[in-house]
Scaffold this motif. Structure first.
Motif, PDB file in Angstrom:
ATOM      1  N   MET A 233      23.577  13.441  -3.858  1.00 49.87           N
ATOM      2  CA  MET A 233      22.441  13.315  -3.687  1.00 49.87           C
ATOM      3  C   MET A 233      23.151  12.098  -2.273  1.00 49.87           C
ATOM      4  SD  MET A 233      19.940  11.309  -6.345  1.00 49.87           S
ATOM      5  CE  MET A 233      18.875  11.295  -4.881  1.00 49.87           C
ATOM      6  N   ALA A 234      24.018  11.344  -2.459  1.00 51.03           N
ATOM      7  CA  ALA A 234      24.644  10.259  -1.124  1.00 51.03           C
ATOM      8  C   ALA A 234      25.329  11.276  -0.237  1.00 51.03           C
ATOM      9  CB  ALA A 234      25.598  10.166  -1.716  1.00 51.03           C
ATOM     10  N   ILE A 235      25.831  12.751  -0.678  1.00 53.28           N
ATOM     11  CA  ILE A 235      25.925  13.329   0.462  1.00 53.28           C
ATOM     12  C   ILE A 235      24.964  14.558   1.559  1.00 53.28           C
ATOM     13  CG2 ILE A 235      27.517  15.591   1.348  1.00 53.28           C
ATOM     14  CD1 ILE A 235      29.503  14.899  -0.406  1.00 53.28           C
ATOM     15  N   THR A 236      23.834  14.664   0.428  1.00 58.22           N
ATOM     16  CA  THR A 236      23.034  15.832   1.034  1.00 58.22           C
ATOM     17  C   THR A 236      21.830  14.802   1.984  1.00 58.22           C
ATOM     18  OG1 THR A 236      22.844  16.968  -0.736  1.00 58.22           O
ATOM     19  CG2 THR A 236      20.834  16.913   0.582  1.00 58.22           C
ATOM     20  N   SER A 237      21.839  13.764   1.396  1.00 56.75           N
ATOM     21  CA  SER A 237      21.143  12.571   1.983  1.00 56.75           C
ATOM     22  C   SER A 237      21.350  12.072   3.131  1.00 56.75           C
ATOM     23  CB  SER A 237      20.826  10.892   1.459  1.00 56.75           C
ATOM     24  OG  SER A 237      20.105  11.271   0.073  1.00 56.75           O
ATOM     25  N   SER A 238      22.996  11.862   3.355  1.00 58.12           N
ATOM     26  CA  SER A 238      23.588  11.531   4.855  1.00 58.12           C
ATOM     27  C   SER A 238      23.815  12.571   5.649  1.00 58.12           C
ATOM     28  CB  SER A 238      25.058  11.492   4.756  1.00 58.12           C
ATOM     29  OG  SER A 238      25.488  10.045   3.717  1.00 58.12           O
ATOM     30  N   LEU A 239      23.173  14.155   5.469  1.00 60.73           N
ATOM     31  CA  LEU A 239      23.334  15.287   6.121  1.00 60.73           C
ATOM     32  C   LEU A 239      22.404  14.990   6.470  1.00 60.73           C
ATOM     33  CD1 LEU A 239      24.486  17.567   7.784  1.00 60.73           C
ATOM     34  CD2 LEU A 239      23.635  19.190   5.400  1.00 60.73           C
ATOM     35  N   PHE A 240      20.797  14.519   5.884  1.00 55.12           N
ATOM     36  CA  PHE A 240      19.709  14.985   6.243  1.00 55.12           C
ATOM     37  C   PHE A 240      19.092  13.920   7.527  1.00 55.12           C
ATOM     38  CE2 PHE A 240      15.266  12.719   5.337  1.00 55.12           C
ATOM     39  CZ  PHE A 240      14.494  13.695   5.937  1.00 55.12           C
ATOM     40  N   TRP A 241      19.512  12.607   7.048  1.00 51.46           N
ATOM     41  CA  TRP A 241      19.455  11.814   8.297  1.00 51.46           C
ATOM     42  C   TRP A 241      20.456  11.772   9.683  1.00 51.46           C
ATOM     43  CZ3 TRP A 241      15.704   8.996   6.662  1.00 51.46           C
ATOM     44  CH2 TRP A 241      15.171   8.810   4.947  1.00 51.46           C
ATOM     45  N   ALA A 242      21.484  12.645   9.192  1.00 51.99           N
ATOM     46  CA  ALA A 242      21.926  12.564  10.620  1.00 51.99           C
ATOM     47  C   ALA A 242      21.002  13.910  11.367  1.00 51.99           C
ATOM     48  CB  ALA A 242      23.547  13.467  10.017  1.00 51.99           C
ATOM     49  N   VAL A 243      20.769  14.501  10.539  1.00 56.50           N
ATOM     50  CA  VAL A 243      19.560  15.790  11.492  1.00 56.50           C
ATOM     51  C   VAL A 243      18.437  15.057  11.804  1.00 56.50           C
ATOM     52  CG1 VAL A 243      18.488  17.868  10.786  1.00 56.50           C
ATOM     53  CG2 VAL A 243      20.903  17.770   9.749  1.00 56.50           C
ATOM     54  N   VAL A 244      18.365  14.350  11.181  1.00 58.03           N
ATOM     55  CA  VAL A 244      16.977  13.696  11.755  1.00 58.03           C
ATOM     56  C   VAL A 244      16.985  12.442  13.159  1.00 58.03           C
ATOM     57  CG1 VAL A 244      14.866  11.892  10.809  1.00 58.03           C
ATOM     58  CG2 VAL A 244      15.627  13.564   9.505  1.00 58.03           C
ATOM     59  N   PHE A 245      18.073  11.902  12.995  1.00 55.27           N
ATOM     60  CA  PHE A 245      17.887  11.213  13.854  1.00 55.27           C
ATOM     61  C   PHE A 245      19.123  11.695  15.031  1.00 55.27           C
ATOM     62  CE2 PHE A 245      17.900   7.555  10.403  1.00 55.27           C
ATOM     63  CZ  PHE A 245      16.176   7.792  10.589  1.00 55.27           C
ATOM     64  N   ASN A 246      19.483  12.657  14.978  1.00 54.89           N
ATOM     65  CA  ASN A 246      20.311  13.868  15.799  1.00 54.89           C
ATOM     66  C   ASN A 246      19.023  13.786  17.297  1.00 54.89           C
ATOM     67  OD1 ASN A 246      21.835  15.308  17.526  1.00 54.89           O
ATOM     68  ND2 ASN A 246      20.235  16.529  16.463  1.00 54.89           N
ATOM     69  N   TYR A 247      18.458  14.268  16.251  1.00 56.77           N
ATOM     70  CA  TYR A 247      16.733  15.073  16.979  1.00 56.77           C
ATOM     71  C   TYR A 247      16.282  13.302  17.593  1.00 56.77           C
ATOM     72  CZ  TYR A 247      11.983  16.156  17.983  1.00 56.77           C
ATOM     73  OH  TYR A 247      11.195  16.673  18.868  1.00 56.77           O
ATOM     74  N   THR A 248      16.257  12.708  16.802  1.00 52.55           N
ATOM     75  CA  THR A 248      15.180  11.308  17.804  1.00 52.55           C
ATOM     76  C   THR A 248      16.256  10.607  18.394  1.00 52.55           C
ATOM     77  OG1 THR A 248      16.178   9.714  15.820  1.00 52.55           O
ATOM     78  CG2 THR A 248      14.011  11.270  15.870  1.00 52.55           C
ATOM     79  N   LEU A 249      17.237  10.529  18.227  1.00 49.86           N
ATOM     80  CA  LEU A 249      18.329  10.023  20.041  1.00 49.86           C
ATOM     81  C   LEU A 249      18.234  10.766  20.486  1.00 49.86           C
ATOM     82  CD1 LEU A 249      21.407   8.404  17.315  1.00 49.86           C
ATOM     83  CD2 LEU A 249      19.460   7.426  18.483  1.00 49.86           C
ATOM     84  N   GLN A 250      17.628  12.479  20.111  1.00 47.05           N
ATOM     85  CA  GLN A 250      17.863  13.166  21.885  1.00 47.05           C
ATOM     86  C   GLN A 250      16.210  12.768  22.643  1.00 47.05           C
ATOM     87  OE1 GLN A 250      21.818  12.594  21.999  1.00 47.05           O
ATOM     88  NE2 GLN A 250      20.662  14.561  23.408  1.00 47.05           N
ATOM     89  N   LEU A 251      15.206  13.100  21.303  1.00 47.75           N
ATOM     90  CA  LEU A 251      14.676  12.922  21.924  1.00 47.75           C
ATOM     91  C   LEU A 251      14.330  11.907  23.142  1.00 47.75           C
ATOM     92  CD1 LEU A 251      11.385  14.685  21.719  1.00 47.75           C
ATOM     93  CD2 LEU A 251      11.375  12.755  19.852  1.00 47.75           C
ATOM     94  N   GLY A 252      14.963  10.843  23.010  1.00 50.13           N
ATOM     95  CA  GLY A 252      14.059   9.544  23.495  1.00 50.13           C
ATOM     96  C   GLY A 252      15.134   8.887  24.802  1.00 50.13           C
ATOM     97  N   ILE A 253      15.934  10.272  25.282  1.00 47.32           N
ATOM     98  CA  ILE A 253      16.637  10.558  26.693  1.00 47.32           C
ATOM     99  C   ILE A 253      15.968  12.070  27.281  1.00 47.32           C
ATOM    100  CG2 ILE A 253      17.998   8.483  26.055  1.00 47.32           C
ATOM    101  CD1 ILE A 253      20.171  10.721  25.095  1.00 47.32           C
ATOM    102  N   ARG A 254      15.276  12.713  26.414  1.00 48.92           N
ATOM    103  CA  ARG A 254      15.199  13.877  26.897  1.00 48.92           C
ATOM    104  C   ARG A 254      14.950  14.269  28.670  1.00 48.92           C
ATOM    105  NH1 ARG A 254      10.266  15.585  27.698  1.00 48.92           N
ATOM    106  NH2 ARG A 254      10.942  18.081  27.614  1.00 48.92           N
ATOM    107  N   THR A 255      14.902  15.108  28.837  1.00 53.20           N
ATOM    108  CA  THR A 255      14.412  15.495  30.291  1.00 53.20           C
ATOM    109  C   THR A 255      13.897  16.984  30.176  1.00 53.20           C
ATOM    110  OG1 THR A 255      15.148  15.431  32.564  1.00 53.20           O
ATOM    111  CG2 THR A 255      17.053  16.938  30.988  1.00 53.20           C
TER     112      THR A 255
END
Length: 824
Positions: A233-255
């Motif tokens: 659960m910890a590994i799967t959740s870590s992967l889930f959060w990583a995929v989600v926040f990878n997107y939100t971080l890049q969305l905040g600086i998009r061009t």
């Protein structure tokens, strides 16, 4: 030993022959399907003995089909559908993340963008059909009882589900396109080299990339259903959060554009997901409580993503590692944040507290990892991964790291764009890549010829050079008062293409520049970078010689220096005065001026000296109030040095007077045109009060010289406006003015680090050996020189040697105080 073996089996289900045969059957199926696509795309299919592969492929399909017959049921099918949907959604989300800078891609057009990945649908249907037929035949032929002796294995069911799900992932169209364009594995016509590459690719993607991930996901879903915390659960959740926040971080600086044909560079997305995954897994391992860790990760991920977005919009720069020092000034941060966002932050904090209180004993309660040794092993493994990445980047040579490291080498070595700044690197190589460079890169590269002997040679060289310069000069800068004024965000909008102003908003400053030394200064930032301009103007050490990973010189460089070679050092400490009608702690200014020996720092908070005059124009203290505080502290009987930073024109801009001053551009949105008009009105006020301030200085008996400059452009212009002239984005006005004489030298374009050399030349003042070097840099090797001569390149290298010794080297110059303070 037995319990460790049982723990290992949770990751690698079994070493039994049936598991091994299942893996290799699945491996060969994917090897064939993936290889077939590469061979077809490279027109090499005729070189392969197809019949043999077809026979082996068929046998592998049949074996897996028979293997799932015992497990095949509606429940099994439902799990497979759920697994496929999770994979399809994850694949699509990562695809959208990789195209966040693509203006032509709409995330909601699922079918057009290939949400449903069906390349493996035919083999999977055949496998399922064989499973159904086998199940029927076993029952009809009376073999079911013998087959049942094999027994049901929960682990094997997960193993089979993982094999089928991972096979869909391996044959993903989006993955295939990424591999084809970035790895170039199908361009080599030598089959002896071709097939090992396909073999390695299939093995790594299947075993490491998907099979284990799929297994963890199915296991985590089962544990979630049974309300039991687990490592999976910890590994799967870590992967889930990583995929989600990878997107939100890049969305905040998009061009809205590609760079060198890429919307994100090869390896950028995967690198960021891996780093975030390791960070989040660390949180789960250290806290060891699923609810606490999940709430902390989700809250911090949202907070960092929002901060990244806000800073990007305000300063055209991503959130950097050094920005976390601002947490000590939380009240100041809230002053920059919209009230609606501030309310949402408070609500998010309250929601996090409620979630912890309500869920901590009801949902997946207990420890994630119950065995201390397993927890230590995981922590050590994660730490080893971080250390490995750190050591790889630390040992970088010539801007390249060692080749052959998966993902890491690709993201760093594919194309060097460090010179384009933090924002561009974050957009196209990921924010985590920029953070990694900040944490691992030295503040300055060591010059090849750096040594104690070489520094001594330069001391002697520029001591003689100072003697030669001083023979032609008669004045002493310490006999006059000098005022450095950093005018926040001042830059003439009329120089920006397509911008129209209702009237000239800087007529006085324009006249001053025409009659005095002045022109344009190159800024190192757009919409931000104030502290770096301030630092360079005082120390004369250019930002352009530092590592591209350095963000704020005050916080990253100054603490490592034992001596700060400021022009203010030529004045008595009691006669050094800094004025900024904001917080003294911002950008560590209080520490910076303390180290520079300023006895008096006037600020609204954080120092012992408060301003005598304070009034606002727009949202911040006015330039007029700042100038009044300067006048109140001038002592005509003394020679003083002032470092002054204004605040009036800081973002956000909100000022409606005079209404007949406004600006517009057909290429701007209504909001951008409104910001431009408000900004123009503020600068118009700056122009008026600056002339009034200089007029008052003209009435003093004391000789006074003012170095005035805008630190950067306001960050209100869209990036596209500078596409035809990128340098325009980093140019602001400056002038050097004296109250009792007017002098104009030919320094039309300078760096902020050139100001003191230009000041000494403007006032005909003698130089120290240090400023003899800076004078030669200004005259022969600064940014106004489009092409350096051999002598100029020598001067530029001399500057690097001196700067390196002061900032990152052995500090040999600390033994030569006369180099900085004495006129030979």
């Amino acid at each position: 030993m037995k319990k460790y073996l049982n723990a290992l089996k949770q990751v690698l289900p079994s070493l039994r022959l049936d598991y091994i045969l299942l893996f290799w059957s699945a491996f060969f199926i994917n090897y064939c399907t993936l290889g077939y696509r590469f061979l077809t795309s490279s027109n090499m299919l005729e070189l392969v003995n197809l019949p043999i592969y077809i026979i082996l492929f068929t046998l592998a399909i049949v074996f897996i089909g028979i293997s799932i017959s015992y497990y095949f049921s509606k429940k099994f099918f439902l799990k497979l559908v759920v697994g496929y949907f999770i994979y399809a959604a994850s694949s699509y989300f990562i695809f959208i993340s990789r195209n966040v800078n693509n203006p032509d891609l709409s995330p909601l057009k699922f079918l057009k963008n290939g949400f449903w990945e069906l390349k493996f649908i035919v083999p999977s249907l055949i496998i399922l059909a064989i499973g159904i037929i086998s199940r029927y035949l076993f029952r009809e032929l009376g073999l079911r009882s013998k087959f049942n002796r094999l027994g049901y294995s929960y682990t094997k069911e997960l193993y089979l589900l993982s094999i089928l799900t991972s096979s869909f992932a391996i044959n993903d169209n989006k993955l295939f396109r990424s591999i084809s364009s970035n790895l170039d594995i199908f361009l080599n016509e030598d089959l002896s080299d071709y097939f090992p590459r396909i073999l390695a690719l299939t093995t790594s993607v299947m075993l490491i990339g998907f099979l284990l991930v799929s297994f963890f996901i199915f296991k985590a879903l089962s544990d979630f259903k049974s309300n039991q915390p687990s490592i999976e659960m910890a590994i799967t959740s870590s992967l889930f959060w990583a995929v989600v926040f990878n997107y939100t971080l890049q969305l905040g600086i998009r061009t809205d554009e590609a760079l060198f044909g890429q919307f994100i560079f090869p390896g950028g997305t995967l690198y960021q997901i891996i780093i975030l995954f390791l960070v989040y897994l660390t949180v789960y391992v250290l806290i060891n409580k699923y609810v606490y860790a999940s709430v902390l990760i989700s809250f911090s991920g949202v907070a960092v993503s929002v901060a990244n977005y806000i800073k990007s919009n305000m300063r055209n720069e991503p959130l950097l590692v050094t920005d976390f020092s601002w947490l000590k000034q939380f009240k100041l941060i809230l002053g920059f944040v919209d009230s609606k966002i501030a309310i949402l932050i408070v609500l998010a904090v309250l929601a996090s507290i409620v979630a912890i209180v309500f869920l901590r004993k009801r949902w997946v309660a207990g420890q994630i990892i119950k065995q201390t040794k397993i927890r230590l092993i995981m922590a050590a493994s994660i730490l080893s991964a971080f250390v490995a990445v750190y050591s790889i980047f630390v040992n970088e040579e010539n801007k390249r790291i060692v080749d052959g490291v998966p993902v890491v080498s690709k993201v760093n070595n594919w194309l060097d764009i460090a010179y384009m700044g933090h924002m561009t690197n974050a957009r196209y190589k990921s924010l985590m890549y920029v953070w990694t460079k900040q944490l691992t890169k030295p503040i300055m590269e060591r010059p090849e010829d750096y040594s104690e002997e070489r520094i001594e040679e330069l001391v002697d060289k520029y001591t003689k050079r100072a003697q030669a310069i001083n023979e032609e000069r008669s004045a002493d800068i310490t006999e006059r008062t000098v005022i450095y004024i950093l005018s926040e965000s001042l830059a003439d909008p009329s120089r920006i293409p397509a911008v129209t102003l209702s009237k000239d908003i800087i007529p006085n400053i324009r006249t001053i520049i025409s009659k005095n030394t002045g022109g344009l200064m190159r800024s190192d930032g757009y919409g931000g970078g104030t502290a770096n301009m301030e630092n360079q103007s005082l120390l004369s050490l250019p930002y352009y010689n530092l590592s591209s990973a350095v963000s704020v010189m005050n916080t990253e460089v100054v603490p490592k220096m034992t001596y700060l070679p400021s022009i203010s050092n030529l004045y008595d400490s009691k006669n050094r005065i800094a004025i900024h009608l904001g917080g003294a702690a911002t950008y560590s200014r209080n520490d910076f001026y303390r180290r520079l020996g300023f006895e008096k720092f006037i600020a609204t908070d954080g120092t012992a000296f408060e301003p005598e005059v304070i009034e606002e124009v727009g949202l911040y203290p006015s330039d007029e109030a700042t100038y009044e505080n300067v006048l109140l502290n001038i002592d005509e009987s003394k020679s003083q040095f002032f470092s002054v930073i204004t605040y009036q024109n800081h973002i956000p801009w909100l000022y409606g007077e005079p209404s007949d001053v406004f600006g517009s551009s057909p290429e701007f949105t209504d909001a951008q045109n409104s910001e431009l008009s408000n900004y123009a009105r503020l600068v118009y006020q700056t122009d008026i009060v600056t002339k009034e301030f200089l007029d008052k200085l003209s009435q003093l008996d004391k000789d006074v010289t003012v170095v005035f400059y805008g630190d950067h452009l306001p960050g209100l212009y869209p990036d596209s406006i500078f596409s035809d002239n990128p340098e325009l984005q980093y140019q602001a006005e400056y002038f050097i003015w004296s109250n009792h004489e007017s002098k104009k030298l030919d320094y039309d374009y300078v760096n902020s680090s050139d100001f003191t050399a230009a000041l000494l030349a403007h006032t005909d003042s003698k130089v120290t050996p240090y400023y003899a070097l800076m004078t030669d840099v200004l005259d022969y090797a600064s940014i106004n020189q489009t092409q350096l001569s051999d002598d100029a390149r020598t001067i530029a290298n001399d500057l690097k040697l001196i700067q390196y010794d002061l900032m990152a080297g052995a500090k040999y110059l600390s033994r030569n105080e006369n180099f900085f303070s004495k006129q030979p």
